[in-house]
Enzyme design. Sequence first.
Site, PDB file in Angstrom:
ATOM      1  N   TYR A  22       0.796  -1.234   0.000  1.00  0.00           N
ATOM      2  CA  TYR A  22       0.000   0.000   0.000  1.00  0.00           C
ATOM      3  C   TYR A  22       0.834   1.292   0.000  1.00  0.00           C
ATOM      4  CZ  TYR A  22      -3.371  -3.594   1.316  1.00  0.00           C
ATOM      5  OH  TYR A  22      -4.131  -4.736   1.334  1.00  0.00           O
ATOM      6  N   HIS A 100      -8.467  -0.549  -6.329  1.00  0.00           N
ATOM      7  CA  HIS A 100      -7.588  -1.151  -5.315  1.00  0.00           C
ATOM      8  C   HIS A 100      -6.184  -0.628  -5.510  1.00  0.00           C
ATOM      9  CE1 HIS A 100     -10.737  -3.832  -4.074  1.00  0.00           C
ATOM     10  NE2 HIS A 100     -10.976  -4.061  -5.349  1.00  0.00           N
ATOM     11  N   ARG A 111      -8.739 -12.737  -2.435  1.00  0.00           N
ATOM     12  CA  ARG A 111      -8.792 -11.363  -2.971  1.00  0.00           C
ATOM     13  C   ARG A 111      -9.106 -11.345  -4.471  1.00  0.00           C
ATOM     14  NH1 ARG A 111      -6.514  -8.411   1.393  1.00  0.00           N
ATOM     15  NH2 ARG A 111      -4.937  -9.682   2.445  1.00  0.00           N
TER      16      ARG A 111
HETATM   17  C1  DQA Z   1      -7.314  -3.326  -1.043  1.00  0.00           C
HETATM   18  C2  DQA Z   1      -7.174  -4.819  -1.347  1.00  0.00           C
HETATM   19  C3  DQA Z   1      -8.038  -5.641  -0.405  1.00  0.00           C
HETATM   20  O1  DQA Z   1      -7.883  -7.033  -0.679  1.00  0.00           O
HETATM   21  C4  DQA Z   1      -7.611  -5.400   1.029  1.00  0.00           C
HETATM   22  O2  DQA Z   1      -8.441  -6.113   1.922  1.00  0.00           O
HETATM   23  C5  DQA Z   1      -7.545  -3.949   1.378  1.00  0.00           C
HETATM   24  C6  DQA Z   1      -6.997  -3.017   0.405  1.00  0.00           C
HETATM   25  C7  DQA Z   1      -6.384  -2.471  -1.923  1.00  0.00           C
HETATM   26  O3  DQA Z   1      -6.593  -1.277  -1.981  1.00  0.00           O
HETATM   27  O4  DQA Z   1      -5.427  -3.009  -2.501  1.00  0.00           O
HETATM   28  O5  DQA Z   1      -7.870  -3.562   2.501  1.00  0.00           O
HETATM   29  O6  DQA Z   1      -8.655  -2.933  -1.336  1.00  0.00           O
END
Ligand code: DQA
Length: 147
Positions: A22, A100, A111
């Site tokens: 992130y 995302h 995911r």
């Molecule tokens: C996310 C990806 C999701 O799998 C994860 O649970 C997040 C962040 C992303 O921005 O990459 O909290 O949404």
Amino acid sequence: MKILVLNGVNLNMFGKRDPSHYGQATLSDIEGLLQVLANELDVELECFQSNIEGHLCEKIHHAHDENIDGVMINAGAWTHYSYAIRDALAILKCPIVEIHMSNVHARESFRHVSVFSSIVVGQICGFGVESYLLGLRATVQSIRSKT
Ligand code: DQA
């Protein structure tokens, strides 16, 4: 033209959460960059984040009632299992773009599923903060091509 930017569970912790996925930017840094781009594109932006699923649903209901023009959403982990948020989004008639930061398809298999995929215009993932900026451009483009 008004666009609602929704961020879900744990996304207020950007900047403190796993930087390999992130990066370092905080949610408020991201919202600031989005605001600069919104000014350039001449659109109005409202940003909202919550860790409470029902609050996000209520914000979506409100967006419906005020006839919002477009929605961008990073629902965090809710993306993968929240039928409540999916059903709330499905009430909207405007374009919805899913965002995302990380490339969710290159991560754990849970995911890889988005319960929103059949009701969004598209998904942008894997570009870090740029996912949001691309998402805003995509949302504006979708609204303008509809009208
Ligand atoms: C996310 C990806 C999701 O799998 C994860 O649970 C997040 C962040 C992303 O921005 O990459 O909290 O949404």
